[in-house]
Design an enzyme around this catalytic site. Structure first.
Site, PDB file in Angstrom:
ATOM      1  N   GLU A 176       0.853  -1.151  -0.032  1.00 50.33           N
ATOM      2  CA  GLU A 176      -0.023   0.139  -0.065  1.00 50.33           C
ATOM      3  C   GLU A 176       0.866   1.129   0.001  1.00 50.33           C
ATOM      4  O   GLU A 176       1.560   1.630   0.963  1.00 50.33           O
ATOM      5  CB  GLU A 176      -0.895  -0.027   1.232  1.00 50.33           C
ATOM      6  CG  GLU A 176      -2.182   0.847   1.042  1.00 50.33           C
ATOM      7  CD  GLU A 176      -1.796   2.152   1.349  1.00 50.33           C
ATOM      8  OE1 GLU A 176      -1.555   3.005   0.584  1.00 50.33           O
ATOM      9  OE2 GLU A 176      -1.862   2.367   2.671  1.00 50.33           O
ATOM     10  N   CYS A 196      -2.438   9.049   2.671  1.00 49.84           N
ATOM     11  CA  CYS A 196      -1.886   8.451   1.390  1.00 49.84           C
ATOM     12  C   CYS A 196      -3.027   8.502   0.086  1.00 49.84           C
ATOM     13  O   CYS A 196      -2.410   8.737  -0.894  1.00 49.84           O
ATOM     14  CB  CYS A 196      -1.235   7.273   1.370  1.00 49.84           C
ATOM     15  SG  CYS A 196      -2.629   5.906   2.133  1.00 49.84           S
ATOM     16  N   GLU A 233      -6.009  -4.420   1.261  1.00 46.76           N
ATOM     17  CA  GLU A 233      -6.385  -4.564   2.544  1.00 46.76           C
ATOM     18  C   GLU A 233      -7.930  -4.539   2.949  1.00 46.76           C
ATOM     19  O   GLU A 233      -8.562  -3.738   2.141  1.00 46.76           O
ATOM     20  CB  GLU A 233      -5.609  -3.522   3.243  1.00 46.76           C
ATOM     21  CG  GLU A 233      -3.990  -3.633   3.437  1.00 46.76           C
ATOM     22  CD  GLU A 233      -3.343  -2.822   4.152  1.00 46.76           C
ATOM     23  OE1 GLU A 233      -2.610  -3.491   5.147  1.00 46.76           O
ATOM     24  OE2 GLU A 233      -3.235  -1.710   3.954  1.00 46.76           O
TER      25      GLU A 233
END
Length: 711
Positions: A473, A507, A685
């Site tokens: 990620e 992010c 995720e």
């Protein structure tokens, strides 16, 4: 003499509190007599620091304070009374620091460290305080009242140490060891003071005492201390330490020990020993423990949110409602999935059938890297990785980002308290090399990384040497598209969430905001007005909306991008400066910045800044804005605001991003998979998709007839 520091051995031993939260507040409501008395004591401490005990006289103090000698006599009687009050004030402060640290720990080893840290804190090595304490020590034997202050201080120190040590070693040994530790605290401090603070400092003094205690306790730690360790059965040898700093104040919260190759090997061995039984337990058994962990997280929401705020600089209003609660939701969700993990039955005709088994991988690792990412939601990231891994029957070794190492250790303790067997979830600390040791270890079967693109490349290369699976990620430079028919107030709210939550350190943030030409002027007017009203302040204040950036280095990087944007010709509409007013002077605060007049080729538009910097651009045609939105190496997230839902779905289908929102932004329910495409990462995720990344599928062929061999 007093003392303090915060050290973490594989885990948090005693996170320190902001000094300001410990000492009594000096407010305008304080009674005038108490205020004057306090002022005289502070002046006395100043005088002791400059002139020593003999040079500090009643006349000298009254002259400095601008009061009459009679007023000093009224409050304190004579010089001995004044000195007694001054040293009691210093001692009370140390006592408050010790109590604050003791409230933050739950293990015997942590309580020992709290006493060490409180007495050898940086503020006790400061010239003013340290010299005043030295003056006190020089007069203890001559002045009975000062002797009483010293006796109380020593008695409290020994009592705190003995109480903790009795849970780790036999009572007689606890008595002797407590006396040795107390003597070393005073001796180390006194040597530093007598050398003019040249031969020792706070950090080295705390490290010395910590190493001494670790050496004496190695192999003797009681089972009750298990939550404070992250490496298996015994404490590791002393290693390199680094500080965890509160980015809002610059205060050192604690010291963390770096895990090297030996520590990683020990953690893997402990995980290998514990995982088979955990993997063989039923889904219902695993689910009970994960649900219990979720309940504990919720019950300690306030405590954990405060620690997260101090470690990250994020406002408490965020950590209180998102960081801990979302972690609890994650454990609860995957607890449910743990009970439904299954393969499938395949009919192969009258002579055979097949079935698949979904089995754990074994020992896996989670890494929260520094760089861009992973420090922003440290507890949530730990939960997002741990919950699916544990639900599937794996053991996990987790390394948090070195900028925010504290709450992951609390999670380890909570899981143990919930009933997770020791060794199934362990925390190791360190920098990039510690992460690489995990990625290269031949007995770790999977790596899940949250971090920067460059880190992802390195981890993927290292993991390939032993053919580990990876989930990455990584970063993003996501687009937010606002069409002319969008509800503008909702679009402004979405843009704010997409840029300034967690001070822009998210992010998935949509820092490229494309606004249709027809509504751009009105959009900017509403946006600037709302940003101008945002409150920048102490993250522990529930009214604060913008906290600090994660580190001084990162702050300067963000400010550098802002200057670069100006140099490239973008127009700064608001913010973009460091905030240093009042209590924020020592923190790393940047006012949210909005740039207009941006071009697609500008550095602030193409590169991930990971700070509160929004770039606004206009567009006219749907096809045009889709092409521009996709013109990036990243593909983590994207958002669309429009009242035309047909267009919304059409545009979303064409955007090259793994996680998308329609008429909202940065909402990440556990039920939905989260992850990116292109350079933003691999795998997912959360959601059922995470199960695929933490299990391996075994196919089984079952014959129901005779074997027909042609031999």
């Amino acid at each position: 003499m007093p003392c303090v520091h915060n050290h973490i051995l594989q885990a948090v031993k005693a996170p320190t509190l902001n000094t300001q939260s410990v000492l009594p507040a000096r407010t305008s409501t304080e009674p005038p007599e108490d205020s004057r008395r306090r002022q005289l004591i502070e002046v006395t401490i100043d005088s002791l620091a400059e002139l020593g005990y003999v040079g500090t006289t009643l006349a000298q103090v009254t002259g400095r304070a601008g009061v009459t000698p009679g007023l000093v006599a009224h409050y304190f009687g004579d010089k001995d009374g004044l000195m007694d009050a001054a040293f009691r004030s210093l001692a009370r402060r140390v006592g408050a620091h010790v109590r604050a640290r003791l409230r933050m720990v739950s293990t015997p080893r942590g309580r020992i460290q709290a006493v060490i840290d409180a007495n050898l804190a940086p503020e006790e090595f400061a010239q003013r305080t340290g010299t005043a304490w030295l003056a006190f020590w020089g007069q203890v034997l001559q002045v009975p009242s000062l002797k009483r202050v010293q006796a109380v201080y020593q008695r409290r120190t020994l009592t705190n140490l003995r109480a903790a040590l009795k849970l780790l070693v036999p009572a007689d040994e606890a008595q002797r060891l407590a006396a040795m530790i107390a003597a070393m605290i005073d001796g180390v401090w006194l040597r530093a003071a007598l050398s003019g603070w040249r031969e020792a400092d706070s950090e080295s003094a705390r490290a010395l005492l910590t190493e001494f205690v670790d050496g004496r306790l190695a192999g003797k730690a009681a089972a009750s201390d298990a939550p404070s360790r992250g490496m298996g059965a015994s404490l590791p040898p002393a290693g390199e330490r680094f500080a965890s700093v509160n980015p809002a104040t610059g205060e050192v919260l604690g010291y963390v020990k770096v895990a090297g190759a030996a520590e990683i090997d020990a953690a893997v061995r402990a995980a290998q020993k514990a995982q088979p039984a955990w993997g063989a337990s039923t889904g219902a058994e695993r689910a009970r423990i994960l649900r219990r962990a979720a309940q504990i997280l919720r019950s300690r929401n306030q405590e954990l949110a405060e620690l997260e705020t101090r470690d990250t600089g994020k406002p408490i209003q965020e950590t209180r409602v998102v960081d801990v609660i979302s972690g609890a939701d994650c454990f609860e969700y995957f607890a449910s999935l743990a009970q439904s993990l299954s393969g499938e039955h395949i009919d192969l005709g009258p002579t055979a059938f097949g079935y698949t088994r979904r089995e754990p991988l074994g020992v896996v690792a989670g890494i929260g890297a520094a760089g861009l990412g992973a420090w922003n939601y440290p507890l949530q990231i730990a939960c997002w990785k741990a919950a699916p891994a544990l639900a599937c029957g794996n053991a996990m070794i987790f390394k948090p980002a070195d900028l925010t190492p504290l709450t992951a250790v609390k999670l380890e303790a909570i899981l143990l308290e919930a009933g997770l067997p020791a060794g199934v979830f362990q925390v190791v600390q360190g920098f990039a090399e510690t992460g690489r040791l995990l990625a290269r270890h031949p007995d770790i079967r999977k790596i899940s990384l949250t971090g920067a693109v460059a880190t992802g490349r390195v981890v993927m290369t290292d993991a390939a040497q032993t053919l580990k699976s990876v989930t990455l990620e990584l970063g993003g430079k996501s687009p937010l598209i606002i069409f002319e028919d969008a509800k503008l107030d909702n679009a402004v709210s979405g843009a704010l969430l997409a840029n300034f939550y967690s001070s822009g350190q998210v992010c998935s943030n949509a820092t490229r905001v494309f606004v249709h030409r027809a509504v751009k002027a009105e959009f900017l007017a509403r946006l600037v007005k709302r940003v101008g009203a945002m409150r920048i302040g102490d993250p522990m204040d529930s009214a604060t909306q913008v906290g600090a950036l994660a580190s001084e280095q990162h702050m300067h990087k963000v400010l550098g991008y802002i200057e670069r944007g100006r140099a490239e010709g973008a127009r700064l509409l608001i913010g973009g400066h460091r905030v240093t007013t009042g209590e924020l002077a020592k923190g790393f605060f940047v006012a949210p910045a909005i740039f207009d007049g941006c071009r697609d080729d500008m550095g602030i538009v193409r590169e991930e800044i990971f700070g509160p910097v929004m770039s606004v651009m206009e567009f006219e045609e749907e096809a045009e804005v889709i092409a521009r939105a996709n013109s990036t190496e990243f593909g983590l997230a994207a958002g669309v605001f429009t009242n035309d839902l047909t267009r919304a779905h059409r545009v979303i289908a064409q955007l090259q991003a793994g996680t998308c929102w329609i008429n909202h932004y940065n909402v990440t329910p556990i039920e939905l998979p989260f992850g990116g495409v292109k350079m933003s990462g691999l795998g997912r995720e959360n959601g059922r998709a995470a199960i695929e990344h933490y299990t391996q599928l075994k196919s089984v062929y079952v014959a129901m007839g005779d074997v027909d061999a042609p031999y």
